[in-house]
Enzyme design. Structure first.
Site, short mmCIF file in Angstrom:
data_model
loop_
_atom_site.label_atom_id
_atom_site.label_comp_id
_atom_site.label_asym_id
_atom_site.label_seq_id
_atom_site.Cartn_x
_atom_site.Cartn_y
_atom_site.Cartn_z
N GLN A 158 0.83 -0.96 -0.11
CA GLN A 158 -0.06 -0.04 0.05
C GLN A 158 0.89 1.22 0.04
O GLN A 158 0.61 2.38 -0.60
CB GLN A 158 -0.88 0.01 1.30
CG GLN A 158 -1.65 1.19 1.33
CD GLN A 158 -2.66 0.96 2.69
OE1 GLN A 158 -3.60 0.20 2.61
NE2 GLN A 158 -2.30 1.58 3.69
N LYS A 330 -2.66 5.33 15.99
CA LYS A 330 -3.82 6.03 15.42
C LYS A 330 -4.76 6.27 16.28
O LYS A 330 -5.65 5.36 16.70
CB LYS A 330 -4.38 5.16 14.05
CG LYS A 330 -3.60 5.02 12.91
CD LYS A 330 -4.04 3.96 11.91
CE LYS A 330 -3.42 4.11 10.48
NZ LYS A 330 -3.80 2.68 9.73
N ARG A 359 -4.84 9.10 8.99
CA ARG A 359 -5.55 8.01 8.42
C ARG A 359 -5.56 8.49 6.86
O ARG A 359 -5.31 9.52 6.55
CB ARG A 359 -7.05 7.99 8.77
CG ARG A 359 -7.20 7.57 10.41
CD ARG A 359 -6.37 6.28 10.62
NE ARG A 359 -6.95 5.23 9.96
CZ ARG A 359 -7.64 4.19 10.41
NH1 ARG A 359 -8.07 3.87 11.77
NH2 ARG A 359 -7.70 3.15 9.59
N SER A 360 -6.03 7.53 5.95
CA SER A 360 -6.02 7.96 4.61
C SER A 360 -7.08 9.19 4.19
O SER A 360 -6.98 9.75 3.35
CB SER A 360 -6.38 6.89 3.85
OG SER A 360 -7.37 6.03 4.13
N LYS A 381 3.89 9.42 10.58
CA LYS A 381 3.36 9.15 9.23
C LYS A 381 2.40 9.95 8.85
O LYS A 381 1.21 9.74 9.37
CB LYS A 381 3.21 7.59 9.27
CG LYS A 381 2.44 7.03 8.03
CD LYS A 381 2.52 5.62 8.19
CE LYS A 381 1.14 4.97 7.43
NZ LYS A 381 1.28 3.51 7.35
P1 PGA Z 1 -6.04 3.57 6.36
O1 PGA Z 1 -4.44 3.28 5.68
O2 PGA Z 1 -6.12 5.00 7.14
O3 PGA Z 1 -6.63 3.58 5.20
O4 PGA Z 1 -6.18 2.40 7.20
C1 PGA Z 1 -3.44 3.91 6.61
C2 PGA Z 1 -2.62 2.79 7.02
O5 PGA Z 1 -2.55 1.54 6.76
O6 PGA Z 1 -1.41 2.89 7.69
ZN ZN Z 2 -1.03 0.72 7.81
#
Ligand code: PGA
Ligand code: ZN
Length: 413
Positions: A158, A330, A359-360, A381
């Site tokens: 990803q 997170k 988050r994304s 991050k």
């Molecule tokens: P997500 O991606 O916010 O879509 O979960 C971020 C990650 O996987 O670190």
């Molecule tokens: Zn992740």
């Protein structure tokens, strides 16, 4: 004392509704908004969505309404009693995963309360949360090339991130990162055409690539062309492997792999590229495979995101099993600031590296920047050095570094 708490529906960077909360105190004000994931972990706290006709079911008016219920209880509380306030909301909710009030309602209040308290105390948020010992700036782990669920290409992994560990300051790290990002854009345009610099959810380029090594080679070329060495800029990966796991095997580079084959695959990558960290290398409940890889690659940071979901109970299990040596933090996975701080403390006390993460789907909220400094995090991050909701976080860290002046220190890993 808290005089009023107000919530509203605003939009996030994916164009979906999210919760914003205002906390008004006698002499302070705090406003915070809540992010949202795409490759979310099964064990995350519940994000309450309306599920009706508005916004394809993604409205958050129920969560907004729940903030009013929370407000009725919290008005009159001292906004500096963060833990008591968070625990009161958790009790009101009464479930393990905030399924009644919604983690989006609870977290919005939790973060806005902290900001109001910082404003009431006339302190910057990082100092209010972290005390006099908050003076380190984290390494930015910049997601410059996107695959998986965050992009429309065929890359299984990803996120491909660059980590300017060799910088002297956070500002220099951002410069190194942005220069490399642009060198990458130029290389991709030359080799893959102009559409290859279209970006994914987190601002990283999303070129039409199929193989992990193709993406890593592009990063190496960009780092070199920007004038940096592989000592100065390292590479971080987020496999987000739950997304390419079918219940038995993993599909990477168009091939089916067992967990054992995938382990060998990662070992090969680490031997061939300057990879400093790998996040979620296996699906979210595979503590055993994580443990094997962590012992195999003991010099690499193996980070648990969907594995731990910022949940102290799952982190504890990971510590006992030696399943990882890094935590992705997170705040909305667990749903309150106090619990997120507990998760971070538990992990770092046990020698884990700490990555504070966005988050994304994000908003312009910058709470995580202050949190990273407050916690003395190793890395932050928060996407590419592009897209306003990503640069908002990096820019806040530039301001914090400026404010700290000589007292500030770019973290040494
Ligand atoms: P997500 O991606 O916010 O879509 O979960 C971020 C990650 O996987 O670190
Ligand atoms: Zn992740």
């Amino acid at each position: 004392l808290i005089r009023n708490i107000k919530a509203r529906e605003i939009l996030d960077s994916r164009g979906n509704p999210t919760v914003e909360v205002d906390v008004i105190t006698a002499n302070g004000f705090g406003r915070a908004s809540v992010p949202s994931g795409a490759s979310t972990g099964t064990h995350e706290a519940l994000e309450l969505r309306d599920g009706d006709a508005r916004y394809n079911g993604k409205g958050v008016l129920k969560a907004v309404e729940n903030v009013s219920r929370i407000a009725e209880v919290l008005v009159g509380y001292d906004c500096r009693m963060q833990r008591e306030i968070d625990m009161t909301m958790i009790e009101m909710d009464g479930t393990d995963n905030k399924a009644v009030l919604g983690a989006n309602a609870v977290l919005g209040v939790s973060m806005a309360v902290a900001k109001a308290a910082a404003s009431e105390s006339k302190l910057p948020l990082y100092r209010y949360l972290g005390g006099a010992n908050s003076f380190t700036l984290p390494v930015p782990t910049l997601n410059v090339l996107n695959g998986g669920k965050h992009a429309g290409n065929d890359l299984a992994i990803q996120e491909f991130m660059i980590q300017p560990v060799g910088a002297e300051t956070f500002a220099e790290a951002m410069q190194m990162g942005a220069e490399t990002y642009h060198a990458l854009g130029k290389y991709l345009t030359e080799s893959y055409g102009a559409s290859s610099t279209n970006v994914g959810y987190e601002g990283g380029y999303a070129p039409k690539m199929e193989k992990t090594t193709e993406a890593l080679d592009a990063l190496m070329i960009a780092i070199d062309r920007a004038g940096y060495s592989d000592e100065e800029i390292k590479i971080g990966l987020d496999a987000a492997a739950s997304e390419f796991y079918d219940g038995e095997n993993y599909t990477v580079d168009g091939e089916l792999m067992t967990a054992e084959e995938l382990t060998a695959y990662y070992v090969d990558l680490v031997n061939s590229y300057p990879i400093l960290s790998i996040e979620d290398p296996f699906y979210e409940d595979s503590f055993d495979d994580f443990e094997n890889l962590t012992s195999e690659l003991w010099e690499t940071i193996i980070v648990g995101d969907d594995l731990f979901v910022t949940n102290p109970e799952r982190i504890e299990r990971g510590i006992v099993k030696n399943a990882a040596n890094g935590l992705l933090l997170k705040v909305n996975q667990i749903g309150s600031l106090s619990e997120a701080i507990d998760a971070a403390t538990l992990a770092t006390r046990n020698g884990f590296s700490l990555f504070v993460s966005h988050r994304s789907a994000e908003t312009e909220d910058t709470t995580i920047s202050d949190l990273a400094v407050a916690l003395g995090a190793d890395m932050i991050k928060t996407g590419a050095p592009a897209r306003g909701e990503r640069t908002a976080k990096y820019n806040q860290l530039l301001r914090i570094e400026e404010e700290l002046g000589d007292a500030g220190e770019y973290i040494r890993l």
